[in-house]
Design a protein around this motif. Structure first.
Motif, mmCIF file in Angstrom:
data_model
loop_
_atom_site.group_PDB
_atom_site.id
_atom_site.type_symbol
_atom_site.label_atom_id
_atom_site.label_comp_id
_atom_site.label_asym_id
_atom_site.label_seq_id
_atom_site.Cartn_x
_atom_site.Cartn_y
_atom_site.Cartn_z
ATOM 1 N N UNK A 1 0.828 -1.204 0.000
ATOM 2 C CA UNK A 1 0.000 0.000 0.000
ATOM 3 C C UNK A 1 0.868 1.262 0.000
ATOM 4 N N UNK A 2 1.934 1.254 0.799
ATOM 5 C CA UNK A 2 2.820 2.424 0.826
ATOM 6 C C UNK A 2 3.387 2.693 -0.569
ATOM 7 N N UNK A 3 3.800 1.613 -1.229
ATOM 8 C CA UNK A 3 4.363 1.773 -2.569
ATOM 9 C C UNK A 3 3.317 2.289 -3.547
ATOM 10 N N UNK A 4 2.094 1.750 -3.413
ATOM 11 C CA UNK A 4 1.033 2.226 -4.310
ATOM 12 C C UNK A 4 0.756 3.707 -4.088
ATOM 13 N N UNK A 5 0.804 4.124 -2.823
ATOM 14 C CA UNK A 5 0.570 5.536 -2.529
ATOM 15 C C UNK A 5 1.647 6.400 -3.177
ATOM 16 N N UNK A 6 2.899 5.987 -3.033
ATOM 17 C CA UNK A 6 3.981 6.777 -3.627
ATOM 18 C C UNK A 6 3.922 6.732 -5.145
ATOM 19 N N UNK A 7 3.601 5.532 -5.678
ATOM 20 C CA UNK A 7 3.567 5.388 -7.137
ATOM 21 C C UNK A 7 2.433 6.204 -7.761
ATOM 22 N N UNK A 8 1.369 6.434 -6.978
ATOM 23 C CA UNK A 8 0.245 7.197 -7.523
ATOM 24 C C UNK A 8 0.712 8.577 -7.964
ATOM 25 N N UNK A 9 1.679 9.134 -7.238
ATOM 26 C CA UNK A 9 2.127 10.487 -7.538
ATOM 27 C C UNK A 9 3.458 10.524 -8.280
ATOM 28 N N UNK A 10 3.973 9.352 -8.607
ATOM 29 C CA UNK A 10 5.314 9.285 -9.195
ATOM 30 C C UNK A 10 5.251 9.387 -10.716
ATOM 31 N N UNK A 11 6.057 10.237 -11.316
ATOM 32 C CA UNK A 11 6.060 10.303 -12.786
ATOM 33 C C UNK A 11 6.818 9.110 -13.350
ATOM 34 N N UNK A 12 6.107 8.028 -13.609
ATOM 35 C CA UNK A 12 6.743 6.768 -14.012
ATOM 36 C C UNK A 12 6.859 6.661 -15.539
ATOM 37 N N UNK A 13 7.981 6.266 -16.112
ATOM 38 C CA UNK A 13 9.280 6.127 -15.466
ATOM 39 C C UNK A 13 9.890 7.507 -15.217
ATOM 40 N N UNK A 14 10.481 7.675 -14.069
ATOM 41 C CA UNK A 14 11.058 8.974 -13.737
ATOM 42 C C UNK A 14 12.397 9.137 -14.439
ATOM 43 N N UNK A 15 12.983 10.310 -14.287
ATOM 44 C CA UNK A 15 14.231 10.586 -15.005
ATOM 45 C C UNK A 15 15.308 9.568 -14.649
ATOM 46 N N UNK A 16 15.403 9.208 -13.366
ATOM 47 C CA UNK A 16 16.440 8.246 -12.973
ATOM 48 C C UNK A 16 16.206 6.901 -13.662
ATOM 49 N N UNK A 17 14.955 6.483 -13.689
ATOM 50 C CA UNK A 17 14.636 5.206 -14.318
ATOM 51 C C UNK A 17 14.971 5.261 -15.809
ATOM 52 N N UNK A 18 14.676 6.398 -16.414
ATOM 53 C CA UNK A 18 14.975 6.530 -17.835
ATOM 54 C C UNK A 18 16.477 6.518 -18.080
ATOM 55 N N UNK A 19 17.192 7.201 -17.177
ATOM 56 C CA UNK A 19 18.640 7.321 -17.394
ATOM 57 C C UNK A 19 19.371 6.022 -17.093
ATOM 58 N N UNK A 20 19.122 5.483 -15.896
ATOM 59 C CA UNK A 20 19.959 4.370 -15.473
ATOM 60 C C UNK A 20 19.165 3.157 -14.999
ATOM 61 N N UNK A 21 17.851 3.224 -15.090
ATOM 62 C CA UNK A 21 17.014 2.125 -14.636
ATOM 63 C C UNK A 21 17.254 1.776 -13.169
ATOM 64 N N UNK A 22 17.582 2.749 -12.349
ATOM 65 C CA UNK A 22 17.816 2.395 -10.960
ATOM 66 C C UNK A 22 17.009 3.239 -9.974
ATOM 67 N N UNK A 23 15.788 3.639 -10.371
ATOM 68 C CA UNK A 23 14.920 4.306 -9.418
ATOM 69 C C UNK A 23 14.528 3.261 -8.361
ATOM 70 N N UNK A 24 14.885 3.530 -7.106
ATOM 71 C CA UNK A 24 14.635 2.530 -6.070
ATOM 72 C C UNK A 24 13.144 2.323 -5.828
ATOM 73 N N UNK A 25 12.373 3.393 -5.970
ATOM 74 C CA UNK A 25 10.926 3.259 -5.770
ATOM 75 C C UNK A 25 10.317 2.357 -6.840
ATOM 76 N N UNK A 26 10.649 2.639 -8.081
ATOM 77 C CA UNK A 26 10.073 1.825 -9.157
ATOM 78 C C UNK A 26 10.543 0.373 -9.052
ATOM 79 N N UNK A 27 11.778 0.188 -8.599
ATOM 80 C CA UNK A 27 12.297 -1.160 -8.405
ATOM 81 C C UNK A 27 11.483 -1.918 -7.369
ATOM 82 N N UNK A 28 11.262 -1.283 -6.211
ATOM 83 C CA UNK A 28 10.500 -1.934 -5.151
ATOM 84 C C UNK A 28 9.052 -2.156 -5.565
ATOM 85 N N UNK A 29 8.505 -1.171 -6.267
ATOM 86 C CA UNK A 29 7.117 -1.290 -6.703
ATOM 87 C C UNK A 29 6.958 -2.513 -7.600
ATOM 88 N N UNK A 30 7.930 -2.722 -8.470
ATOM 89 C CA UNK A 30 7.872 -3.886 -9.344
ATOM 90 C C UNK A 30 7.921 -5.168 -8.508
#
Ligand code: FMN
Ligand code: SF4
Ligand code: SF4
Ligand code: SF4
Ligand code: FES
Ligand code: FES
Lengths: 577, 734
Positions: free
Chosen positions: B103-132
């Protein structure tokens, strides 16, 4: 604290001490009533703070303006009691009347409960509080302010009355303190509190003797007593009443606690909306100082010292949470701490601290004066003790009452508060503001007792009884309460910061016909996360209002969710804020 | 565990069934970690104080609520039933715990611009990683509507507030790992966010660009601004450790320097060798380690100027090349007494020479703001220097000691020059300036940042130390630019002399470099004019003159559809190509001439906005506030006159063309002959081929190598004119 005291050099770890008073002074003196960046920079330089630290606090408290506010700023309280007694209509009327005014000249917004719930609806114009006015009278008050002749708002003064919990029958002799200074019977004092079963009246109901004992046992040289007079939960009126009628019992209680546990300094933390009570306290403290009851060498005993500082809160419901409160005294953002450690071990400036509610301290003095047996002789239906409760919402005589513990809520509402409004039927009530959730009318016969209410998944709490009669929509009330928490969340932790906002959005959707089948499992998961993972009581209790309404008012809620109909005709109007 | 007699020093806990004994005060997270039990974290990092705010690490301790493992210390349990019982029993991965984390991850992901710049650049956004990992990539919660957007003011760090989860890692990294104390939380509740200093844009905050926060950030909220790598052809790459040993890199993160490896090289220059010459552009700067460098201005730059001959309505506009000293275009050169050049030097106009020694940075202005070099730099002795890219330059410039030195240099040498050379302040005494020195404040404003708003209460007087200040007045229909103030000018005094409220909004010119200002507090200013009535009189004179001009201007604009005018950005234009449709026969001579002048590729299109009987052709307007100057390699320059040109270093990325709101920049393919080195750089893998096509951005350069813009020159019908926005407005009025 005046600005001049700042000229003394503050030790590095105390360089935020008094910062709020300094910011308030700057804002008050600024012609546009805000805090320009240049001034903040000067504050930082003078105190040796980093710019970021000054900005972090100035931007945290809604009372401080980083941009000039409107010349006339109107804020309407739309929390529980005011919401029930006409706040939405009042606000709509004001907005209609002043439609088109330039935002620099006039703003109309909301403010969280200002502690005038018995005279709902309340509103604030600039720094002046008004309550119990009709929309037309409210408009007049605003017009007068615009014209530059603000009318004075409501006032709240002591009345002559007999209170069972006043051991001195209206006198202020401080006999317990005088006696204690001689006897030094610390064990005896704590034993009395224990025998009376005195519980924390701030809401949590933690045994007071336990708190005092823990701090007393600590070997630390510095200890503190804090009296929590932040009272900001909608419907809660008692602390203001006690501070007005019985300030001496609170002060005496603080000194007793201090001498008992070995603290030399106490803070009386009062919400900034209680200016009149602040004056009353200051006057009483001056009297005490003259009589040698506080300060160095109390009553001539060189080894007894205790000073009391009145600390005016920079504002916000979350400041009432005890660790957030300590952060505020330390001049920081009032964000609750992770617990443990508890304040009895690591409190103000890291030292062991007793935090007690106003009512708790007043009762401690009364019990110390008259004994546990006297205390236990009060009570109804086999329960013991006294309690101050505020009754507001749909009752004939909203107000503050001193009642015996164990009294049935139905009796209380009828005998003290004159019964429901206009002979209407009560449909539900909150025994203690939003944090107790809403109970159905069928539970009105429950006795006001800690255990009993805990079993009903509610609580006696701070005794903020809010009554809802027919014509009210309980789903709307739940939304109202959750919105209050959302507005007051400090934002420190993820579940409460984001979850409160999402829950408000979902509930708003429910009251407007946008229910989705998947919603119910989503909100249940959210309740679980809020309760279990939030740092402080605010986030943990946040689901309570809606959870209780889902449980006790299922039929009404289902009408909304499944049939798109609000039985009370409150929702689905598309005009709710 | 020792319970008997001696003091207890250890506690025993059972984590997921495993019995673990650790010293009192160990966190659950550390206890689990040392025994290989994984607990997910977001806000926690090994080397900084735990704050326990994200709640990802919650574990079930069989208490009222879950505990955050990263911050919860294990203490002896005084209430346990039997001495041999564990002090704490912990479940780290139960179904309920996992559900709460999801639930915490879903709450954060709701407001997260996915994929974020870090994810686009290096694929290492920790939030998106955990969410997956927790199956929380699609959130059932409504998305956030209003975010605080992006802050692009720092040249090395991109701030995307929408991706911030308020983990406070940057806050602690900046303060605990680096002693910089720039970032903190701001605001409350759902509206909380991170802020720099007093809520400044990152670029103008006291941030020293050490990069530590960016390294610490788990999401795309703080990422490295994409910088196109400049490959150094000569010099020895520097090791991070060597750089860290230099004073100026003291507060910089080693990680960040490592990340930018190759961005700094050490070079040797022989006496008499040139670093760069005036008029050249470059994207690197130099830091002197040993030796002395001469800096001087030799040539006088020339540029195209279009001038109206007085006369009839359709009078011919004549463009010609003029000498910088002959020409005075409104808003520039005004009272200009000295030229700000690289290395913190400000050279007097009449004798533009100076010298810098070890510890000085030079060439940084051209590198940072895409102007061509305003000076020539030549080694006065044998020199050892560091040559560095833009991101390192920024880091250097922000270093506290370095900045203090520059400021000191300014205050002791240049402030007096600045004031005394201006006729307005000529009567100030040396003593007074000395006294003023300790009272003024040197402030830095990020591109686009507002210094004060119209109607604000005035509390200071400002001198422009470097950069351009834009002065705008808002009137019905929009904002009107009144002036662009270059280095050496002053502003803010009208309000102090008048009713105390600013009459216009002043801000730093967008998209270019910072503006450095000298702030003289209101009280000090008032003291100055009280002591020196002559200064007062001079200022008053200038002020009255401005007022008259403004009134005239306001009277002028009141009868054109101003809103439309502003909306189209016309008022920003320094050189509009206007075709008078009454005269124009659509013969296309202008287009042909343009193509002829530019290798067969036209830079104008004979179509565009029509106003009355005029056509504004699609051709660079040379905006005063050029939105196009976002070039990653700094190929777009502005001449001293603010004309905008694109040079050959363009890499054809198209960023500028995208940013020009008027479609005035186009990308064209050119056939070129490439040399081996360049081919390799293109990665073409066809080293044998000699011809290749490259993409370049093209735009009107006002035919700056010719006498007059070809389009204007070629028009046989006197229909084409180059005019400024204001001039065009006047034409419309007639
Ligand atoms: C969000 C929140 C708000 C609170 N507000 C108050 C308050 O206004 N007054 C108060 O006495 N206690 C308040 N409390 C309870 C205090 O944290 C603390 O438990 C209380 O002051 C202890 O005093 P007691 O033991 O005498 O009740 C609040 C708690 C929470 C979680
Ligand atoms: S639960 Fe809410 S109020 Fe409490 S610390 Fe977390 S965000 Fe702040
Ligand atoms: S780059 Fe360094 S100084 Fe700047 S905000 Fe980040 S950590 Fe702080
Ligand atoms: S910017 Fe990054 S590191 Fe800083 S609080 Fe936000 S998410 Fe955390
Ligand atoms: S004053 Fe409005 S609810 Fe308390
Ligand atoms: S990792 Fe422990 S709360 Fe964030």
């Amino acid at each position: 604290m005046s600005t001049s005291t700042l000229l003394r050099v503050l030790p590095a770890e105390h360089n935020t001490e008094g910062v709020f008073e300094e910011l308030k002074d700057i804002q008050r003196q600024n012609p546009l009533h805000y805090l320009p960046k240049e001034e903040l920079q000067r504050v930082a330089e003078r105190r040796g703070l980093h710019l970021r630290d000054v900005h972090a606090i100035a931007s945290y408290y809604p009372h401080f303006h980083l941009e000039p506010p409107a010349k006339v700023a109107v804020s309407v309280c739309d929390d529980m009691s005011c919401h029930l007694r006409g706040a939405p209509a009042l606000q709509r009327r004001l907005e209609q009347r002043f439609h088109g005014a330039s935002p620099a000249d006039l703003s109309i917004g909301n403010v969280s409960c200002v502690g005038r719930c018995e005279h709902a609806p309340s509103f604030v114009v600039n720094d002046c509080y008004y309550d119990g006015l009709s929309p037309e009278e409210a408009i007049d008050a605003v017009v007068q302010t615009i014209a530059g002749h603000p009318t004075s708002g409501s006032s709240y003064r002591a009345r002559a009355m007999n209170l069972a919990s006043d051991p001195y029958d209206g006198e202020r002799p401080y006999s317990v303190l005088r006696e204690f200074a001689k006897s030094r019977d610390r064990d005896g004092l704590i034993a009395k509190l224990k025998a009376a079963g005195l519980k924390g009246m701030g809401g949590a109901g933690y045994p007071t003797n336990d708190k005092w004992t823990r701090v007393r046992e600590s070997k630390s040289l510095d200890k503190y007593i804090v009296c929590n007079a932040d009272e900001s939960e909608p419907g809660t009126l008692k602390d203001r009443f006690i501070l007005t009628q019985l300030p001496h019992l609170v002060i005496e209680g603080m000194v007793l606690a201090g001498l008992c546990v070995g603290a030399r300094r106490g803070y009386l933390y009062i919400r900034h909306e209680y200016q009149e009570q602040e004056e009353i306290l200051t006057a009483e403290l001056n009297r005490c100082a003259e009589q040698g009851l506080i300060g160095e060498g109390i009553l001539g005993y060189a080894d007894l010292s205790f000073e009391i500082v009145v600390f005016v809160s920079p504002g916000g419901y979350i400041c009432g949470e005890e660790t957030a409160l300590l952060e505020a005294i330390e001049g920081k953002r009032a964000e609750p701490r992770n617990k443990p450690p508890f304040v009895a071990n690591v409190g103000l400036w890291g030292k062991p601290t007793v935090v007690n509610n106003v009512e708790t301290l007043a009762f401690a003095t009364a019990i110390a004066a008259k004994g546990a047996d006297w205390w236990n002789s009060h009570g109804a239906n086999g329960f013991k003790g006294l309690k101050f409760v505020g009754v507001s919402g749909d009752v004939q005589k909203p107000g503050m009452y001193e009642v015996p513990m164990g009294i049935k809520y139905s009796d209380l509402i009828r005998e003290y508060a004159g019964g429901p409004l206009d002979g209407r039927e009560i449909i539900g009530f909150a025994p203690s503001g939003p944090s107790s959730g809403y109970l159905p009318a069928s539970m009105l016969d429950l006795p006001m007792d800690w255990e009993t209410l805990n079993k009903a998944k509610s609580m006696v709490g701070s005794g903020a009884i809010v009554v809802c009669c027919e014509g009210r929509c309980m789903l709307d009330m739940a939304l109202n309460s959750v919105r209050f928490y959302r507005n007051e969340s400090c934002g420190k932790c993820v579940p409460c910061r984001i979850g409160s906002q999402k829950l408000v959005e979902i509930l708003q959707r429910w009251t407007q016909g946008g229910y989705k089948d998947s919603d119910m499992s989503v909100v249940k998961e959210l309740f679980h996360a809020l309760r279990q993972t939030s740092i402080c009581g605010l986030g943990q209790i946040l689901p309570k209002p809606i959870e209780s309404v889902l449980e006790h008012f299922k039929v009404e809620v289902d009408e909304h969710l499944l049939n798109g109909r609000c039985p009370a005709g409150v929702c689905f109007r598309g005009d709710l804020p | 565990m020792s319970h008997t007699g001696t003091e207890q020093t250890e506690v025993r806990l059972v984590i997921d069934g495993q019995s673990i004994t650790v010293p009192i005060g160990t966190t659950i997270f550390d206890a689990a970690r040392t025994h290989g039990i994984p607990i997910p974290v977001l806000c926690h990092q090994q080397d900084i104080t735990p704050v326990g705010v994200c709640r990802m690490c919650v574990v079930d301790t069989h208490e009222r609520a879950y505990a955050a493992a990263c911050i919860r210390k294990v203490e002896p349990n005084a209430r346990k039933a039997k001495p041999e019982d564990p002090d704490l029993v912990v479940e780290t991965n139960s179904e309920n715990v996992r559900a709460a984390r999801k639930t915490l991850l879903e709450l954060m992901m709701a407001d997260h611009p996915t994929p974020c710049v870090r994810q686009q650049q290096k694929k290492d956004c920790e939030l998106e990683g955990l969410a997956a990992e927790y199956g929380a990539t699609t959130s059932p919660y409504p998305h956030r509507e209003l975010t605080r957007g992006r802050d692009t003011t720092s040249p090395i760090i991109l701030v995307d507030h929408a991706a911030c989860i308020l983990c406070d890692r940057c806050v602690r990294a900046c303060a605990e790992l680096r002693d910089n104390f720039v970032i903190a939380r701001q605001g409350k509740g759902y509206n909380a966010g991170i802020a720099f200093d007093l809520g400044k844009p990152m670029g103008s905050s006291s941030c020293v660009s050490c990069g530590e926060c960016m390294y610490s950030c788990p999401t795309g909220a703080l990422t490295n601004t994409v910088s196109v790598k400049h490959e150094f052809k000569t010099g020895t790459p520097c090791e991070t450790a060597d750089l860290m040993a230099l004073d100026v890199f003291q507060h910089v993160s080693g990680n960040f320097l490592d990340f930018n490896k190759g961005a700094v090289v050490k070079r040797h220059f022989k006496k008499g060798e040139f670093f760069f010459r005036e008029g050249e552009g470059s994207s690197t700067a130099f830091y002197i380690l040993e030796g002395l460098v001469d800096m001087y201005i030799s040539t006088q730059q020339a540029h195209v100027h279009t001038e109206e001959q007085r006369g009839t309505f359709s009078s011919r506009m004549r463009s010609k090349l003029v000498n910088r000293h002959q020409h005075r275009r409104q808003g520039e050169d005004m009272g200009r007494t000295h030229v700000v050049v690289d290395g913190g030097l400000e050279l007097p106009c009449d004798q533009p020479e100076g010298q810098r020694g070890p510890g000085a940075l030079f060439g940084e202005m051209s590198c940072m703001n895409a102007h061509p070099h305003s000076t020539t730099a030549r080694a006065a002795t044998d020199c050892v220097v560091l040559e560095m890219r833009r991101n390192i330059v920024d880091m250097l410039r922000r270093n506290k000691t370095f900045r203090e030195n520059l400021d000191e240099l300014y205050l002791t040498h240049t402030l007096e020059l600045h004031l005394r050379k201006s006729p307005v302040f000529s009567s100030l005494t040396r003593e007074f300036i000395q006294a003023l020195r300790s009272k003024v404040r040197l402030v830095r404003i990020a591109p686009g940042e507002i210094i004060f708003k119209q109607g604000d209460l005035a509390d200071a007087f400002y001198l422009v130390r470097r950069g351009f200040v834009k002065v705008t007045e808002s009137c019905a229909g929009g904002d009107l630019v009144l002036a662009y103030l270059p280095a050496g000018s002053h502003f803010g005094e009208p309000a102090l002399l008048g009713d105390g409220k600013h009459m216009a909004t002043c801000s730093a010119l967008d998209n270019v470099d910072h503006v450095d200002l000298v702030r003289i507090a209101g009280e000090d200013f008032k003291e100055m004019i009280r002591l020196f009535p002559q200064v007062h009189a001079e200022l008053q004179k200038v002020h009255d003159e401005h007022m008259r001009e403004n009134q005239k201007r306001m009277a002028n604009i009141s009868d054109v559809p101003l809103a439309e005018f502003l909306h189209q950005g016309l008022v920003e234009a320094q050189s509009l190509l206007v075709l008078n449709l009454d005269n124009c026969t659509r013969c296309d001579q202008c287009v042909k001439a343009c193509a002829d002048a530019h290798d067969g590729v036209t830079r104008l299109v004979r179509d565009g906005l029509r106003v009355d009987n005029f056509l504004i052709a699609t051709s660079c307007r040379h905006c005063r506030d050029p939105l196009c100057m976002v070039c990653p390699v700094g190929a777009i320059h502005r001449q001293v006159t603010l004309d905008v040109t694109i040079d050959d270093t363009c890499i054809g990325c198209g960023e500028c063309a995208q940013n020009c709101p008027y479609g005035n920049i186009n990308l064209h393919e050119f056939e070129v002959t490439l040399h081996g080195e360049e081919l390799a750089a293109l990665g073409a893998g066809q080293a044998h081929a000699k011809k290749a096509t490259v993409r370049k951005a093209t735009s009107c350069n006002l035919c700056n190598e010719l006498k007059e813009p070809s389009c204007v020159y070629a028009c046989p019908h006197d229909a084409a004119h180059r005019v400024t926005g204001e001039e065009f407005r006047d034409m419309l009025k007639k």
